[in-house]
Design a protein around this motif. Structure first.
Motif, mmCIF file in Angstrom:
data_model
loop_
_atom_site.group_PDB
_atom_site.id
_atom_site.type_symbol
_atom_site.label_atom_id
_atom_site.label_comp_id
_atom_site.label_asym_id
_atom_site.label_seq_id
_atom_site.Cartn_x
_atom_site.Cartn_y
_atom_site.Cartn_z
ATOM 1 N N ILE A 129 0.875 -1.172 0.000
ATOM 2 C CA ILE A 129 0.000 0.000 0.000
ATOM 3 C C ILE A 129 0.910 1.218 0.000
ATOM 4 C CG2 ILE A 129 -1.778 1.302 1.231
ATOM 5 C CD1 ILE A 129 -2.536 -1.368 2.594
ATOM 6 N N LYS A 130 0.792 2.036 -1.038
ATOM 7 C CA LYS A 130 1.578 3.263 -1.108
ATOM 8 C C LYS A 130 1.045 4.277 -0.097
ATOM 9 C CE LYS A 130 2.848 3.453 -5.990
ATOM 10 N NZ LYS A 130 2.643 4.264 -7.194
ATOM 11 N N PRO A 131 1.920 5.126 0.446
ATOM 12 C CA PRO A 131 1.446 6.163 1.375
ATOM 13 C C PRO A 131 0.398 7.080 0.739
ATOM 14 C CG PRO A 131 3.832 5.974 1.481
ATOM 15 C CD PRO A 131 3.383 5.108 0.337
ATOM 16 N N GLU A 132 0.470 7.277 -0.576
ATOM 17 C CA GLU A 132 -0.483 8.143 -1.277
ATOM 18 C C GLU A 132 -1.908 7.595 -1.243
ATOM 19 O OE1 GLU A 132 2.350 6.894 -2.791
ATOM 20 O OE2 GLU A 132 3.597 8.685 -2.604
ATOM 21 N N PHE A 133 -2.041 6.303 -0.955
ATOM 22 C CA PHE A 133 -3.364 5.689 -0.877
ATOM 23 C C PHE A 133 -4.266 6.469 0.079
ATOM 24 C CE2 PHE A 133 -6.290 2.981 1.483
ATOM 25 C CZ PHE A 133 -6.973 2.321 0.478
ATOM 26 N N TRP A 134 -3.737 6.822 1.247
ATOM 27 C CA TRP A 134 -4.528 7.384 2.319
ATOM 28 C C TRP A 134 -5.069 8.773 2.013
ATOM 29 C CZ3 TRP A 134 -5.781 3.458 5.031
ATOM 30 C CH2 TRP A 134 -4.903 2.388 5.129
ATOM 31 N N THR A 135 -4.444 9.478 1.060
ATOM 32 C CA THR A 135 -4.906 10.830 0.737
ATOM 33 C C THR A 135 -5.432 10.942 -0.692
ATOM 34 O OG1 THR A 135 -2.630 11.457 0.173
ATOM 35 C CG2 THR A 135 -3.396 11.943 2.418
ATOM 36 N N SER A 136 -5.566 9.833 -1.375
ATOM 37 C CA SER A 136 -6.127 9.833 -2.723
ATOM 38 C C SER A 136 -7.591 10.274 -2.670
ATOM 39 C CB SER A 136 -6.042 8.433 -3.325
ATOM 40 O OG SER A 136 -6.890 8.313 -4.449
ATOM 41 N N GLU A 137 -7.957 11.262 -3.476
ATOM 42 C CA GLU A 137 -9.347 11.725 -3.492
ATOM 43 C C GLU A 137 -10.297 10.611 -3.900
ATOM 44 O OE1 GLU A 137 -10.002 15.422 -5.522
ATOM 45 O OE2 GLU A 137 -8.210 16.316 -4.620
ATOM 46 N N GLN A 138 -9.856 9.754 -4.790
ATOM 47 C CA GLN A 138 -10.673 8.628 -5.239
ATOM 48 C C GLN A 138 -10.934 7.667 -4.074
ATOM 49 O OE1 GLN A 138 -8.722 6.414 -8.324
ATOM 50 N NE2 GLN A 138 -10.624 5.591 -9.136
ATOM 51 N N ILE A 139 -9.950 7.474 -3.223
ATOM 52 C CA ILE A 139 -10.086 6.572 -2.081
ATOM 53 C C ILE A 139 -10.905 7.204 -0.960
ATOM 54 C CG2 ILE A 139 -8.795 5.369 -0.247
ATOM 55 C CD1 ILE A 139 -8.451 4.077 -3.010
ATOM 56 N N VAL A 140 -10.574 8.443 -0.582
ATOM 57 C CA VAL A 140 -11.255 9.055 0.564
ATOM 58 C C VAL A 140 -12.715 9.390 0.268
ATOM 59 C CG1 VAL A 140 -9.113 9.899 1.600
ATOM 60 C CG2 VAL A 140 -10.439 11.405 0.119
ATOM 61 N N ALA A 141 -13.119 9.320 -0.973
ATOM 62 C CA ALA A 141 -14.529 9.509 -1.309
ATOM 63 C C ALA A 141 -15.363 8.300 -0.874
ATOM 64 C CB ALA A 141 -14.691 9.749 -2.805
ATOM 65 N N SER A 174 -20.411 -2.129 -4.842
ATOM 66 C CA SER A 174 -21.035 -1.132 -5.716
ATOM 67 C C SER A 174 -20.407 0.239 -5.503
ATOM 68 C CB SER A 174 -22.538 -1.072 -5.468
ATOM 69 O OG SER A 174 -23.149 -2.274 -5.871
ATOM 70 N N GLU A 175 -20.095 0.560 -4.252
ATOM 71 C CA GLU A 175 -19.435 1.831 -3.957
ATOM 72 C C GLU A 175 -18.050 1.888 -4.620
ATOM 73 O OE1 GLU A 175 -18.033 4.564 -0.149
ATOM 74 O OE2 GLU A 175 -19.396 2.877 0.196
ATOM 75 N N LEU A 176 -17.301 0.794 -4.525
ATOM 76 C CA LEU A 176 -15.980 0.745 -5.162
ATOM 77 C C LEU A 176 -16.085 0.832 -6.680
ATOM 78 C CD1 LEU A 176 -14.272 -2.028 -2.985
ATOM 79 C CD2 LEU A 176 -13.894 0.458 -2.870
ATOM 80 N N THR A 177 -17.113 0.211 -7.237
ATOM 81 C CA THR A 177 -17.338 0.292 -8.681
ATOM 82 C C THR A 177 -17.664 1.729 -9.076
ATOM 83 O OG1 THR A 177 -18.150 -1.989 -8.740
ATOM 84 C CG2 THR A 177 -18.724 -0.579 -10.607
ATOM 85 N N GLY A 178 -18.546 2.363 -8.334
ATOM 86 C CA GLY A 178 -18.922 3.748 -8.614
ATOM 87 C C GLY A 178 -17.749 4.709 -8.517
ATOM 88 N N ALA A 179 -16.806 4.401 -7.649
ATOM 89 C CA ALA A 179 -15.623 5.245 -7.482
ATOM 90 C C ALA A 179 -14.551 4.944 -8.529
ATOM 91 C CB ALA A 179 -15.042 5.060 -6.083
ATOM 92 N N GLY A 180 -14.792 3.944 -9.365
ATOM 93 C CA GLY A 180 -13.816 3.583 -10.391
ATOM 94 C C GLY A 180 -12.632 2.797 -9.857
ATOM 95 N N LEU A 181 -12.772 2.217 -8.674
ATOM 96 C CA LEU A 181 -11.678 1.463 -8.063
ATOM 97 C C LEU A 181 -11.671 -0.003 -8.473
ATOM 98 C CD1 LEU A 181 -11.846 3.132 -4.565
ATOM 99 C CD2 LEU A 181 -10.056 3.433 -6.298
ATOM 100 N N ILE A 182 -12.837 -0.515 -8.843
ATOM 101 C CA ILE A 182 -12.924 -1.864 -9.405
ATOM 102 C C ILE A 182 -13.854 -1.810 -10.604
ATOM 103 C CG2 ILE A 182 -12.476 -3.075 -7.229
ATOM 104 C CD1 ILE A 182 -15.498 -3.728 -7.091
ATOM 105 N N GLU A 183 -13.697 -2.774 -11.478
ATOM 106 C CA GLU A 183 -14.668 -2.963 -12.558
ATOM 107 C C GLU A 183 -15.168 -4.389 -12.467
ATOM 108 O OE1 GLU A 183 -13.453 -3.093 -16.694
ATOM 109 O OE2 GLU A 183 -11.435 -3.654 -16.110
#
Length: 122
Positions: free
Chosen positions: A7-19, A68-77
């Motif tokens: 897990i990269k440190p940038e994970f925690w502050t990614s706008e895509q993730i924190v949404a 579904s939330e992860l799909t909507g955020a574009g994190l999984i397909e």
């Protein structure tokens, strides 16, 4: 077989993730351990629950909502190949895999081979 992933440190502050809610973020990280080396996993709510939340009171409906939330955020397909359901983690290219092995098929219409998914998630 479960794998050790980074897990990269940038994970925690990614706008895509924190949404996403914290439960969806935890599920997302958990998926990494059980995906094949192309970032692909069977799209099975029951299996995902058993792998990632085996001791927690989390319902199938809750897991489905988180996916579904992860799909909507574009994190999984999510996709199907020959009637079998799969999901693929986007942004998988940040995982360093020396000798990759692929257990599941990529989407049939994908322009990307397993392991070469464009960077989207942190």
């Amino acid at each position: 077989m479960a794998r050790i992933r980074t897990i990269k440190p940038e994970f925690w502050t990614s706008e895509q993730i924190v949404a996403c809610c914290f439960q969806a973020r935890l599920l997302f990280i958990g998926l990494w351990n059980f995906c094949d080396d192309g970032g692909i996993h069977r799209d099975s709510v029951r299996r995902i629950k058993m792998e990632i939340f085996p001791g927690d009171l989390v319902s199938d409906d809750q897991i489905e909502a988180l996916l579904s939330e992860l799909t909507g955020a574009g994190l999984i397909e999510r996709y199907q190949v020959d009637g079998a359901k799969f999901l693929r983690v986007t942004g998988w290219s940040h995982q360093k895999i020396d000798s990759p092995t692929y257990k599941y098929p990529p989407p049939q219409n994908s322009r990307n081979a397993p392991g070469t998914i464009p960077e989207r998630s942190a």
